[in-house]
Scaffold this active site. Structure first.
Site, short mmCIF file in Angstrom:
data_model
loop_
_atom_site.label_atom_id
_atom_site.label_comp_id
_atom_site.label_asym_id
_atom_site.label_seq_id
_atom_site.Cartn_x
_atom_site.Cartn_y
_atom_site.Cartn_z
N THR A 80 -3.38 6.84 -21.63
CA THR A 80 -3.21 5.47 -21.14
C THR A 80 -1.77 5.09 -21.47
O THR A 80 -1.11 5.73 -22.29
CB THR A 80 -4.15 4.49 -21.87
OG1 THR A 80 -3.96 4.64 -23.27
CG2 THR A 80 -5.60 4.74 -21.53
N ARG A 111 -1.23 -1.93 -18.67
CA ARG A 111 -2.53 -1.24 -18.60
C ARG A 111 -2.44 -0.20 -17.50
O ARG A 111 -2.15 -0.52 -16.35
CB ARG A 111 -3.65 -2.22 -18.24
CG ARG A 111 -3.79 -3.38 -19.18
CD ARG A 111 -5.14 -4.02 -19.02
NE ARG A 111 -6.14 -3.13 -19.56
CZ ARG A 111 -6.40 -2.99 -20.86
NH1 ARG A 111 -5.74 -3.71 -21.74
NH2 ARG A 111 -7.30 -2.15 -21.27
N LYS A 131 -1.86 1.51 -24.92
CA LYS A 131 -2.29 1.47 -26.33
C LYS A 131 -1.05 1.65 -27.22
O LYS A 131 -0.16 0.82 -27.16
CB LYS A 131 -3.36 2.53 -26.57
CG LYS A 131 -4.59 2.40 -25.66
CD LYS A 131 -5.65 3.40 -26.07
CE LYS A 131 -6.58 3.82 -24.96
NZ LYS A 131 -7.65 2.89 -24.66
N GLU A 164 -0.54 4.87 -0.44
CA GLU A 164 -1.33 6.09 -0.68
C GLU A 164 -0.48 7.32 -0.42
O GLU A 164 0.35 7.33 0.48
CB GLU A 164 -2.56 6.10 0.22
CG GLU A 164 -3.68 5.25 -0.33
CD GLU A 164 -4.88 5.18 0.59
OE1 GLU A 164 -5.01 6.04 1.48
OE2 GLU A 164 -5.67 4.24 0.41
N ASP A 174 -6.54 14.52 -24.09
CA ASP A 174 -6.50 13.09 -23.78
C ASP A 174 -5.83 12.41 -24.98
O ASP A 174 -6.45 12.21 -26.02
CB ASP A 174 -7.94 12.60 -23.58
CG ASP A 174 -8.00 11.09 -23.32
OD1 ASP A 174 -6.96 10.42 -23.46
OD2 ASP A 174 -9.10 10.61 -22.99
N TYR A 195 0.86 -1.20 0.00
CA TYR A 195 0.00 0.00 0.00
C TYR A 195 0.88 1.24 0.00
O TYR A 195 1.90 1.27 0.70
CB TYR A 195 -0.91 0.02 1.24
CG TYR A 195 -2.37 -0.09 0.84
CD1 TYR A 195 -2.96 0.94 0.10
CD2 TYR A 195 -3.13 -1.20 1.15
CE1 TYR A 195 -4.28 0.85 -0.31
CE2 TYR A 195 -4.44 -1.29 0.73
CZ TYR A 195 -5.01 -0.27 0.00
OH TYR A 195 -6.31 -0.36 -0.42
N1 PLP Z 1 -9.43 8.03 -23.21
C1 PLP Z 1 -9.48 7.61 -24.48
C2 PLP Z 1 -9.33 8.60 -25.58
C3 PLP Z 1 -9.67 6.25 -24.76
O1 PLP Z 1 -9.75 5.83 -26.02
C4 PLP Z 1 -9.81 5.35 -23.68
C5 PLP Z 1 -10.00 3.91 -23.88
O2 PLP Z 1 -10.60 3.38 -24.70
C6 PLP Z 1 -9.77 5.85 -22.39
C7 PLP Z 1 -9.58 7.19 -22.18
C8 PLP Z 1 -10.00 4.96 -21.20
O3 PLP Z 1 -8.94 4.14 -20.95
P1 PLP Z 1 -9.07 2.93 -19.89
O4 PLP Z 1 -9.82 1.86 -20.57
O5 PLP Z 1 -7.66 2.59 -19.57
O6 PLP Z 1 -9.79 3.48 -18.68
#
Ligand code: PLP
Length: 488
Positions: free
Chosen positions: A286, A295, A289, A82, A257, A80
């Site tokens: 993320t 992950r 990908k 935090e 994002d 843990y």
């Molecule tokens: N943001 C975008 C643009 C995504 O395509 C995705 C996943 O498909 C996410 C966020 C969410 O990612 P996670 O599945 O790791 O929560």
């Protein structure tokens, strides 16, 4: 590795050099698992076999290296931690501090960001951290100052309610789901659409491209606190400098994002106005990908937003997954190697080859092509829904996912499109000629698929199609093995 052997060898996935050691490690691990729950060991072996035997075109998936995967299976999972580096709510976090600091350092160096936060468990969590960091910086901190308080715990019940009402009354403008945005960008079923008053911008109906004048007009009218850029299913690059200009004009915070295309940013395929990091106040991603890590999620921020992002746990996150942060450090170290740039360029080049392969076979693509890592094929020209196309392709061993096209007449469940991405097969070593062949196989399946009556889900596949495509796919897969040298 067919015609493009020069490109393929320079983009080779990490791992071949230590395949023998990794094989021994996996054999030992599976033996141990087998002694406790043999069905898990069997499913784990089968998952590798299935991944090795299918043409994976899911744009959000990849294959992490054995080094990244092995890093996740350690005792860091038991700890843990935090809080944040050097400032934990738990004792004995010195080794977690080491790996979290390493992940953040690699992320800062790789992306040229002033600050990086490696704790988010996923992309959705990274976006939640970002939203609450923006709200804390732009609404909570000035609200506290106005009320003459330093901390929320110092407020009276009545003042706290006033501040809570303000926090819950902010506006967000993001890209709509049907034009490629993500559900966390203000879509009502997601918490982002409930936390914020939300509006969405789309794309130009004639071209399918983002219309920056329309985004600016929507921002002027709606005056959002947060402007979100980034996508899950938009096959084009975004001009983040323009997005920042729009945000600045209306006093919005620009959040990008880059979950889908972080690998292309890391690999310097997207530079200048197309690199979000220098333009956004907060960038989320993320790590699994196109970045090819474990992950998980990451948040990058300017100095202004860093202190609030740093409080992601316990603000919206549970205890950090220390074993995954360790794997992020390993993956980001891999992404800083020169080979990763060749890989990222090959991902984009291969997407181009895939798009050209469809176009020359009369496939209709949203926006007419691609300049990133994915294509969106409109399957209505084959008389199919996305759902039918996705299922028929799967019957032939081709893994894609159905996806809405702009103003989709079949809605978000059946859809009219399929999304195909190149990051995973590029990791296997596929080159441009291989992706042209992939386009040929996809078109072969779709041309031989007939809808059943008026059903949007049922279909029949002409006799022999699945077998023919399976065996052609098997040849491509055998020429580009997944985890070469790894034997269980
Ligand atoms: N943001 C975008 C643009 C995504 O395509 C995705 C996943 O498909 C996410 C966020 C969410 O990612 P996670 O599945 O790791 O929560």
């Amino acid at each position: 590795m067919t015609a493009d052997s020069t490109v393929s060898s320079s983009t080779a996935a990490p791992g071949a050099e230590y395949a023998e050691t990794a094989s021994a490690a996996y054999r030992a691990a599976l033996e141990v698992i087998e002694s406790v729950e043999p069905r898990v060991a069997a499913a784990t072996r089968k998952e590798l076999a299935d991944q090795r035997d299918s043409l994976k075109l899911i744009a959000s998936e990849n294959y992490a290296s054995p080094a990244v995967l092995l890093t996740m299976g350690t005792w860091f999972s038991d700890k843990y931690a935090e809080g944040t580096v050097g400032h934990r709510f738990y004792a004995a976090c010195q080794n977690v501090d080491t790996v979290e600091a390493l992940a953040a350092e690699h992320a800062r160096e790789l992306f040229g960001a002033p600050y990086a936060y490696a704790q988010p468990h996923s992309g959705i969590d990274a976006n939640l951290v970002a939203y609450w960091a923006i709200l804390a910086t732009r609404v909570e901190a000035p609200g506290l100052a106005e009320l003459g308080a330093k901390h929320v715990n110092d407020l009276s019940e009545a003042d706290w309610e006033k501040l809570r009402a303000k926090l819950g009354n902010q506006r967000l403008l993001g890209m709509s789901l049907d034009t490629g945005g993500h559900l966390t960008h203000g879509f009502r079923p997601n918490i982002s659409g409930k936390m914020f008053h939300q509006r969405q911008y789309g794309t130009d109906p004639a071209t399918g491209f983002i219309d920056y004048d329309a985004v600016a007009a929507a921002a002027r009218e709606f005056k959002p606190l947060v402007l979100v850029a980034g996508y899950s299913a938009y096959p084009r690059r975004v001009n983040f400098a323009k997005m920042r200009e729009i945000a600045d004009e209306v006093g919005a915070t620009l959040m990008v994002d880059m979950a889908h295309f972080a690998g292309l940013v890391a690999g310097k395929v997207f530079t200048g106005d197309e690199d979000p990091v220098p333009h956004a106040h907060v960038t989320t991603t993320t790590t699994h990908k196109s970045l090819r890590g474990p992950r998980g999620g990451l948040v990058l921020a300017t100095e202004e937003y860093a202190p609030a992002v740093d409080k992601g746990c316990p603000m919206v996150l549970g205890g950090p997954l220390s074993h995954v942060m360790a794997a992020k450090a390993v993956a980001l170290a891999e992404a800083r190697r020169p080979e990763f740039r060749s890989y990222a360029q090959a991902v984009a080049d291969n997407a181009q080859a895939l798009a050209d392969g469809f176009l020359k076979r009369d496939g209709a693509l949203v926006t007419g092509g691609t300049d990133n890592h994915l294509v969106l094929l409109d399957v209505t020209s084959f008389g199919l829904t996305g759902r039918q196309a996705e299922s028929a392709l799967l019957d032939a061993g081709i893994v894609t996912n159905r996806n809405a096209v702009p103003a989709d007449p079949n809605g978000a469940w059946y859809t009219s499109g399929i999304r195909l991405g190149t990051p995973a097969l590029t990791t296997r070593g596929f080159g441009a000629d291989d992706f042209d062949r992939v386009a040929e196989l996809v078109v072969d399946v779709l041309k031989n698929t007939q809808p059943q009556g008026t059903s949007k889900a049922k279909y029949t596949l002409a006799d022999g199609t699945a077998e023919r495509v399976h065996s052609a796919a098997a040849e491509l897969l055998a020429a580009n093995p997944l985890y070469p040298g790894l034997t269980l």
